[in-house]
Design an enzyme around this catalytic site. Structure first.
Site, mmCIF file in Angstrom:
data_model
loop_
_atom_site.group_PDB
_atom_site.id
_atom_site.type_symbol
_atom_site.label_atom_id
_atom_site.label_comp_id
_atom_site.label_asym_id
_atom_site.label_seq_id
_atom_site.Cartn_x
_atom_site.Cartn_y
_atom_site.Cartn_z
ATOM 1 C CE LYS A 105 -6.107 -5.478 8.696
ATOM 2 N NZ LYS A 105 -5.676 -4.840 7.460
ATOM 3 C CB VAL A 113 -13.067 -1.381 7.762
ATOM 4 C CG1 VAL A 113 -14.195 -2.374 7.485
ATOM 5 C CG2 VAL A 113 -12.659 -1.433 9.231
ATOM 6 C CD GLU A 144 -0.144 -11.669 5.481
ATOM 7 O OE1 GLU A 144 0.681 -11.911 6.372
ATOM 8 O OE2 GLU A 144 -0.653 -10.556 5.285
ATOM 9 N N GLY A 153 -5.316 -5.300 -1.508
ATOM 10 C CA GLY A 153 -4.438 -4.980 -2.625
ATOM 11 C C GLY A 153 -3.860 -3.584 -2.471
ATOM 12 C CD GLU A 167 -13.504 4.700 4.385
ATOM 13 O OE1 GLU A 167 -14.219 5.678 4.640
ATOM 14 O OE2 GLU A 167 -13.848 3.523 4.626
ATOM 15 C CB ILE A 178 -15.414 -0.494 0.333
ATOM 16 C CG1 ILE A 178 -15.196 -1.719 -0.548
ATOM 17 C CG2 ILE A 178 -16.896 -0.133 0.412
ATOM 18 C CD1 ILE A 178 -15.771 -2.998 0.039
ATOM 19 C CB VAL A 182 -0.957 0.021 1.214
ATOM 20 C CG1 VAL A 182 -1.802 1.284 1.211
ATOM 21 C CG2 VAL A 182 -1.847 -1.221 1.218
ATOM 22 C CE LYS A 205 -9.934 -5.660 7.642
ATOM 23 N NZ LYS A 205 -9.704 -6.584 6.506
ATOM 24 N N GLY A 249 -10.740 -2.116 2.496
ATOM 25 C CA GLY A 249 -9.817 -1.681 1.452
ATOM 26 C C GLY A 249 -10.268 -0.398 0.776
#
Lengths: 444, 444
Positions: free
Chosen positions: A107, A134, A192, A305, A131, A138, A18, A207, A136
């Site tokens: 988170k 939780v 993972e 992602g 934001e 959205i 990210v 979350k 990604g």
């Protein structure tokens, strides 16, 4: 919207999947982000453990540093993407106390010490946004906190972990066993090497705590969440559920019981296949919200992602930068991309569905196809469902005209319109019964 | 979050289906709204044309006035729900110029003079919010403006008119003709006596202009929108589309063509039945957004109705009130409902799916059903799909045990857990193969 000319500085902590995308956008799209903030922004530095480590995007060497504290102490907004409790918590607290805005996607930290950090931010009167923590990409936390702030949320129910959703989806669609689905997820990078946090539900539980806290305006932590993972779900459970019209999903649920309190829970759940959440496939996420006035709402998008999640981080960054520099009022209907002009429909690219009544004779199909080709419009599908009599009623008696239905590929509206005009002039074309535009899902 | 004790005053213009619900909430839920704002709020007055007119909620007589200007001149935040261009525009401008925050759901006005009003708001440095203008209860404008402010939106495609979606849905599911579906919609109150604005696409066009303006940060008006309604859509169009796997929806589309500009269009559109928007039924709305980093997002919910739409208005009201009184920072993770406590999972009400292996003998079903009854858990469905041999494999040979699958109705988790414990002790129960929770869509 008031703004000054001096560049607003950003300090990025962490450069994983990210972080690398956030750094890339801040460098490559600096003009865009600055125009959205209403003031010039500058990425002042990126704190990492190892400056030599390979990254998804090559961060300019002069931006990299291993001294996170020094970076935090010199910027207007800190973006924390280190993950974990420490040193993330100390660095965020340090930034807030010196009046810097903070954006984080952490988170685990928010579900443990979120209320404490929010109180520090409120006391310092600086923004703390998260934001990305939780769902990604959205937008879900801001809508819950702001758009629904005049309503009373009764239930939040979400598919918030892409790894487990992918695994359960594989088990459901291919009949795979849990272990095989997990290995496939690991092979594709959806899971993972140590999948514990995902498959045991800990990630979803963090979350759930955040969704419950924001949804019910009460400070819950991950310890308040009843958590069951998916390791016990067998293919026969999924088969039996399917036989009864259900699909099994790992849901994070926060539910209010008036006058009593709230129950926060994460567990494998049977959903009727007709439920809006049932069709959320693979690594996608979706959050279903029920509020007293609004009723049922659903938010859907990519839950993980680097690239999708960076969108949520950058949105928070713009908001934080705006409130550090301005009253925080968004630009709203006032333009910032002044070059953008409205184009006529003829400039649109779309698909057409064309329904024709044609003379039922040899070579007609070829003649029609030729018209499309002449206008460089390629045909995706052509059907001849039956034929029509003079009164336009469909019948099967072949001595009358035939119906031809065509769906084209993407083309400029102008070319499509010209094609239809030419068709109308053709002697073999009795009538153009209907012309409709078609939109196909981006992914197909 | 800083706040003062003096009540913040709200002036409401218009008391139709949405206005009445806003007034009701501001009176009946005053404590809730005040706690969300972080300062006490008070509904100072409601301006209407006729104080005697019947309303969905009986507004206290002392709040009603016919002098809108006087009301605008005395409040901190104005909520405009009159609709139409005038006197709405003059009243909003008057409020903004004297420093009052404004909330409106007036899409016609925003799609005509939105940029002008936004500029006045920015100059006065006061908030102008209008979430209710598009998608009713669905948080869509704020996510586009704020959550996606760090991304570049390429396309927005929405079902934003419930009336036409209901009509097309009726034509698709019942084979009804346009006129019959329209009359049914009017009978149910989904369509107005004069349905022109809806069926000709004008309402959707205004929303397309607003979505394009916010999505592309450029000031578009309804005049920039290519608009085709649904009056020309025939049942044979819908049949033919269905035969090819498509559904016809009226979409509001705003699409960016890099380096050229944007095309805004409203027209009947064929969508593959697999598209996320294809399953949006009846009076529901949904907006599909594509952004460079975020990818595909979808926002779904109730697109009309006084109660749902009031949720969007009240959310904007809370935001506007916060920024009039405070730095505008939301309360975020800091609690405001301090009474809310986390309850143990045993307090949850849910449904159970229970898979049992039982002795295949007479009376076994009755004995199992009795256990559920004793714990006051009612059974929704009970299936006996086949039987199992000692190794647990399903076979059809009846001399081995039987499988019984039960789905219960809603009950307290404690009662469900106790039921399962009792089942395990039963001699006729060989094994409790699996116990899973079930969530059913609120609407079913």
């Amino acid at each position: 919207m008031a703004s000054t000319a001096a560049p607003l500085t950003i300090g990025l902590l962490g450069a994983g999947s990210v972080g690398s995308q956030v750094a890339r956008t801040l460098v490559e799209e600096r003009e865009l982000i600055s125009s959205r903030v209403g003031a010039p922004v500058r990425l002042a530095g990126v704190a990492v453990r190892d400056v030599e480590a390979p990254r998804d995007w090559r961060i300019p060497g002069e931006l990299l540093t291993t001294d996170a504290e020094a970076l935090v102490d010199q910027v207007d907004v800190v973006v924390e993407l280190l993950g974990g409790l420490e040193p993330a918590a100390s660095l965020i607290e340090r930034a807030l106390r010196r009046g810097a805005g903070v954006v984080t996607g952490n988170k685990a930290l928010l579900a443990t010490r979120g209320a404490e950090l929010a109180a520090i931010a409120a006391e310092a009167d600086v923004p703390l946004h998260y934001e990305a923590a939780v769902g990604g990409a959205i937008p879900i936390l801001r809508p819950i906190q702001e758009s629904l702030s005049g309503d009373r949320i009764t239930k939040v129910m979400g598919i918030v972990n892409g790894t487990t959703n992918y695994i359960l989806d594989q088990m459901d669609t291919t009949g795979a066993a849990f272990d095989d689905a997990l290995h496939e997820a690991q092979r594709l990078g959806y899971a993972e090497a140590d999948p514990t946090a995902d498959v045991e539900g800990h990630d979803a539980a963090a979350k759930a705590a955040i969704l419950g806290t924001l949804g019910f305006h009460a400070p819950f932590t991950i310890d308040d969440v009843h958590c069951e993972g998916i390791t016990q779900v067998t293919s026969s459970d999924i088969e039996a559920a399917a036989a009864s019209g259900y699909v099994i999903k790992l849901l994070a649920i926060a539910e209010r019981f008036d006058g009593e309190g709230a129950v926060l829970r994460v567990h494998p759940t049977l959903l009727p296949r007709t439920h809006p959440l049932a069709s959320v496939r693979g690594a996608f996420n979706a959050v279903f919200v029920v509020a007293e006035n609004a009723g049922e709402l659903m938010f859907y998008g990519q839950g993980a992602g680097g690239l999708p999640t960076s969108s949520a981080v950058l949105g928070d960054l713009v908001s934080a930068a705006r409130s550090v520099r301005t009253a925080g009022a968004p630009a709203e209907l006032s333009a910032t991309d002044t070059t953008m002009t409205a184009l006529p429909i003829t400039k649109a690219t779309t698909r057409y569905y064309v329904d024709l009544e044609v003379a039922d004779r040899e070579g007609v199909i070829a003649e029609i196809a030729r018209v499309f080709a002449d206008h460089h419009v390629s045909i995706e599908a052509m059907r001849q469902p039956g034929s029509v009599s003079a009164d336009g009623e469909v019948d099967t008696d072949q001595d009358s005209g035939a119906i031809v239905q065509i769906v084209t590929h993407q083309a400029r509206e102008k070319a499509l319109a010209d094609t239809v005009e030419t068709l109308k002039e053709k002697e073999v074309v009795r009538a153009v019964s209907s012309v409709l535009r078609v939109e196909i899902d981006q992914q197909s």
